[in-house]
Design a protein around this motif. Structure first.
Motif, PDB file in Angstrom:
ATOM      1  N   UNK A 285       5.367  30.095 -71.896  1.00  0.00           N
ATOM      2  CA  UNK A 285       5.771  30.535 -73.226  1.00  0.00           C
ATOM      3  C   UNK A 285       5.918  29.330 -74.143  1.00  0.00           C
ATOM      4  N   UNK A 286       5.917  29.591 -75.431  1.00  0.00           N
ATOM      5  CA  UNK A 286       6.046  28.513 -76.413  1.00  0.00           C
ATOM      6  C   UNK A 286       7.424  27.870 -76.314  1.00  0.00           C
ATOM      7  N   UNK A 287       7.487  26.602 -76.672  1.00  0.00           N
ATOM      8  CA  UNK A 287       8.762  25.903 -76.719  1.00  0.00           C
ATOM      9  C   UNK A 287       9.588  26.446 -77.877  1.00  0.00           C
TER      10      UNK A 287
ATOM     11  N   UNK B  24      11.206  23.920 -70.503  1.00  0.00           N
ATOM     12  CA  UNK B  24       9.997  24.679 -70.178  1.00  0.00           C
ATOM     13  C   UNK B  24      10.388  26.142 -70.014  1.00  0.00           C
ATOM     14  N   UNK B  25       9.561  27.037 -70.539  1.00  0.00           N
ATOM     15  CA  UNK B  25       9.857  28.464 -70.522  1.00  0.00           C
ATOM     16  C   UNK B  25       8.646  29.227 -69.995  1.00  0.00           C
ATOM     17  N   UNK B  26       8.891  30.166 -69.093  1.00  0.00           N
ATOM     18  CA  UNK B  26       7.789  30.940 -68.515  1.00  0.00           C
ATOM     19  C   UNK B  26       8.213  32.386 -68.339  1.00  0.00           C
TER      20      UNK B  26
ATOM     21  N   UNK C  56       9.866  27.556 -59.815  1.00  0.00           N
ATOM     22  CA  UNK C  56       9.790  26.094 -59.774  1.00  0.00           C
ATOM     23  C   UNK C  56       8.792  25.619 -60.825  1.00  0.00           C
ATOM     24  N   UNK C  57       9.119  24.532 -61.499  1.00  0.00           N
ATOM     25  CA  UNK C  57       8.272  23.943 -62.530  1.00  0.00           C
ATOM     26  C   UNK C  57       7.831  22.551 -62.086  1.00  0.00           C
TER      27      UNK C  57
ATOM     28  N   UNK D 133       9.593  42.201 -67.234  1.00  0.00           N
ATOM     29  CA  UNK D 133       9.438  40.749 -67.220  1.00  0.00           C
ATOM     30  C   UNK D 133      10.766  40.079 -67.518  1.00  0.00           C
ATOM     31  N   UNK D 134      10.865  38.836 -67.095  1.00  0.00           N
ATOM     32  CA  UNK D 134      12.016  38.000 -67.400  1.00  0.00           C
ATOM     33  C   UNK D 134      11.529  36.643 -67.872  1.00  0.00           C
ATOM     34  N   UNK D 135      12.444  35.822 -68.314  1.00  0.00           N
ATOM     35  CA  UNK D 135      12.097  34.488 -68.795  1.00  0.00           C
ATOM     36  C   UNK D 135      12.860  33.461 -67.973  1.00  0.00           C
TER      37      UNK D 135
END
Length: 756
Positions: A327-329, A352-354, A367-368, A399-401
């Motif tokens: 996802x965008x910052x 960081x966002x996903x 994990x990133x 979904x989650x973030x």
């Protein structure tokens, strides 16, 4: 399965009734025995659940009330032997099954709307610490889809039992076959698997063996007979597991033996189920008294009968989560305009966002990892063990973030970084790495190096008020600009220029700051410019001529030429407010008219005159100053009988276009001061401000005090009226000291003119 770990957890009020949400389009009902039945829209039962049950972790022999765990010498304070005796595995309760000596209790089940409610046994919830953890199981089980049998001599039999082994009645050998619908397990990972059957009768009073094999598919209807040779078992089939047991309720064994639960499980069965659900929507098994060496099938003591409707394939299966989607910052702290990959950031510790997702929901750990190239062989800038592990709980397929903040000191400016993420569910299944996303860090703010304007040069006299000026900005790397004039309201634009129309003259300062795509902001650049005063261009008609003159001289200044007015109709000069005045009868066309336009009506202007009505009742609308277009007048200074609620008033009217039927905006005064009265002088002025878009009408009744009324309205769009300037037009009375200015006169200036 709900596991209650401690006595403290058991006191939580939420455990008095445990609620599960039911989804989908199945119809759920509670069976007589306390279990559950799930049926489709047609009423066909597809799933069954045995009555819910709970068990504890006690390992003592049964005692009245709740069972206690056997204490070790260390627990009781007795002297130990120094040798630790391990607890046998069959005594240990797990989420899969209770220990041999564990206490159990039924759990009340209720179905209401979309809720499944379990009420745990209160006595067990109050067990001593040694009995914990407790396990509350609402287990659903899927019934076998269909079953069939085969007999060695081809004889038919009734379908009351699934027979295995050598029949004592006919001497035929029997095998039973079962199929399970595993379509729901397609493309999943099978975590546990077992086949459960219920033994109704055995020939032997002692446990004897029966073996489970995986077979090929068959198409016979449930309860039909299969050809013996078409579905071989034993050495010709895939062996899955074996079980030994006995059951004889008839009493022939000296005591009544209850029905037995046959359980087939283990690694071989699990691996085979996993392999088969990947290629088929059904799982086929066969039950035989024979072992893998084709022995014992003719042994009479292995004859058994199983219930046909109590055979289940019980499996726990899962799907790996979806790979995380970057996802965008956030613009709050990390970026500004370019927040999506390839992002440009201003923070060295971005988050960081996903987006994470699991078909079955639950807790997802993510994990990133950050590398210097979009490759798993690229240099690791921030490892997945260094990045904080993110845990997110999702419900169903929602979904989650997941977020993870980069530790300080890990990144530097000017380097392109690539990151991706991977998620793991509770079963330990990883999604695999998601796509790569890139970002760079730019922490250097832009610099505004110059501002230029043709209309308003730096610290030089420029154009006059009302003239639009363009100010061009020079700044490297800027994504947008924020500017203001003299500290007023700020404007933000992506354009490297600004347009501003000064409303006043003299010194002004433009302040401008630049911001780059990362959000870094420059210092303020100040640009001073000087607005030249407006020349006092105006026309002035005093009407001090004497009869029989037919021309009213223009004594004003500033215009390129004078604008004398030619008297028309019966207009003539009479004694006026100051000296002489122009007398008009009220007939249309009676007055004075110039040879061409006096004012540029697209710009700001002010018009005024002293007027003395002769007959207000002559007509309801009487105009004494106007400049015409082809079809409409741009402005009219006039008397209107309908103003001020019908009491009459002095009005300034602007039309919106040079077209028949164009709308007009009318602003009126003279309600309390300078009230229109026959034979009484009043000073009336109209002002149009192109910069502010406002129009005003002024009425002064007392030349000594400037006391009067002012009314303001929003003006309609400007347009150019190019016909002559008219005085009188259709007014009945006297007009004196008419002025037309090509600028906005201040209130005090208008008062000054009215006080002469």
């Amino acid at each position: 399965m709900l596991e209650v770990l401690t006595p403290q957890a058991a006191t939580n009020p939420a455990l008095r009734q445990v609620r599960y949400g039911l989804g989908g389009d199945m119809r759920v009902t509670r069976a007589v025995d306390g279990g559950l039945s799930l049926a489709d829209a047609s009423g066909e039962e597809l799933l069954q659940a045995s009555p819910a049950v709970m068990w504890d972790s006690s390992i003592s022999t049964p005692t009245p009330g709740l069972q206690e765990r056997v204490a070790s010498p260390e627990d009781t304070g007795q002297a130990g032997t120094g040798t630790e005796v391990p607890v046998p595995s069959d005594l240990v309760s797990t989420a899969q099954r209770p220990g041999v000596l564990a206490a159990s209790a039924p759990v009340e089940v209720a179905v209401s709307g979309s809720d499944l409610t379990l009420t745990p046994d209160p006595n067990m919830m109050a067990a001593s610490p040694a009995a914990f953890p407790l396990f509350i199981d609402p287990a659903f089980s899927k019934l076998r889809s269909k079953w069939a049998y085969a007999s060695s001599n081809g004889e038919n039999n009734d379908t009351s039992s699934a027979r295995v082994g050598l029949s004592p009645e006919s001497g035929a050998r029997y095998r039973s076959f079962f199929s399970f619908d595993t379509s729901a397990m397609s493309d999943t990972t099978v975590l546990t698997a077992k086949v459960l059957m219920k033994l109704d009768h055995s020939s032997s009073c002692e446990p004897t063996w029966v073996h489970l094999y995986r077979t090929g598919s068959w198409t016979a209807s449930s309860g039909n007979r299969l050809a013996w040779s078409s579905y071989p078992l034993g050495s010709s089939a895939t062996w899955l597991d074996s079980w030994e047991g006995n059951a004889n309720e008839a009493g022939g064994c000296g005591s009544q033996q209850q029905n037995s639960d046959a359980v087939f499980e283990g690694g071989t069965l699990l691996q085979d189920v996993q392999a088969q659900v990947g290629s088929s929507n059904s799982y086929w098994v066969g039950l035989c008294a024979c072992n893998q060496e084709d022995e014992w099938e003719s042994a009479q003591d292995r004859w058994k009968k199983f219930f046909t409707d109590r055979t289940y394939l019980v499996a726990t299966f899962d799907v790996k989560p979806n790979p995380p989607v970057g996802l965008a910052f956030t613009t709050t702290t990390d970026c500004y305009r370019q927040c999506a990959s390839p992002a440009v950031l201003r923070s060295f510790t971005p988050t960081l966002r996903a987006q994470v997702q699991d078909r079955f929901g639950g807790v997802l750990g993510t994990a990133f990892e950050i590398r210097t190239s979009a490759s798993l062989t690229g240099t690791i800038a921030v490892s997945s063990t260094t990045m904080p592990f993110a845990s997110v709980t999702t419900v169903g397929n929602a979904t989650g973030v997941a977020t993870s903040k980069v530790p300080a000191g890990s990144l530097v400016a000017g380097v392109t970084y690539y990151w991706h993420a991977t998620s793991m569910d509770e079963a330990g299944l990883w999604s695999g790495w998601g796509s790569w996303y890139s970002f760079t860090i730019d922490n250097t703010p832009p610099t505004v190096s110059n501002v230029t304007s043709t209309q308003y040069p730096f610290k030089s006299w420029g154009a006059t008020p009302g003239t639009a000026g363009t100010f061009a900005f020079t700044a490297a790397g800027a994504a947008e600009y924020t500017w203001d004039i003299d500290g007023g309201s700020a404007t933000t634009t992506t354009s490297a220029s600004a347009t501003y129309t000064p409303a006043t003259d003299m010194v002004h300062t433009l302040h401008v700051k630049a911001k780059d795509s990362a959000g870094n902001t420059s210092s303020t650049y100040d640009y001073q410019f000087w607005v030249s005063p407006v020349p006092n261009a105006y026309s002035h008609w005093t009407f001090d001529e004497t009869d029989p003159a037919k021309t009213a001289a223009d004594t004003g200044s500033g215009f390129s030429a004078r604008n004398p007015g030619t008297l028309t109709g019966g207009a003539h000069f009479v004694p006026g407010y100051l000296k002489n005045a122009l007398h008009v009868s009220g007939a249309v066309g009676d007055g004075a008219v110039t040879s061409g336009p006096v004012l540029d009506t697209t710009k700001s202007f002010t018009v005024m005159a002293w007027v003395r009505p002769g007959s207000l009742s002559a007509r309801p609308l009487q105009t004494f100053l106007t400049q015409d277009g082809s079809w409409m007048s741009r402005f009219q200074l006039q008397y209107r009988q309908d103003a001020n609620g019908g009491r009459g008033g002095w009005c300034f009217t602007l039309s919106s276009a040079d077209a028949t039927g164009a709308s007009k905006t009318i602003s009126c005064a003279g309600q309390n001061v300078g009230i229109p009265t026959n034979g009484e002088w009043a000073h009336v002025a109209g002002r149009y401000d192109r910069v502010t878009g406002k129009m005003r009408v002024y009425v002064m009744g007392d030349p000594n005090s400037c006391a009067g009324e002012v009314t303001e309205a929003t003006a309609p769009p400007s347009w150019s009226a190019t016909a002559p300037f008219r005085i009188g037009h259709d007014f009945s009375g006297d007009i004196d000291d008419v002025r037309a200015y090509q600028r906005v006169l201040s209130d005090s200036e208008i008062c000054q003119q009215a006080s002469q």
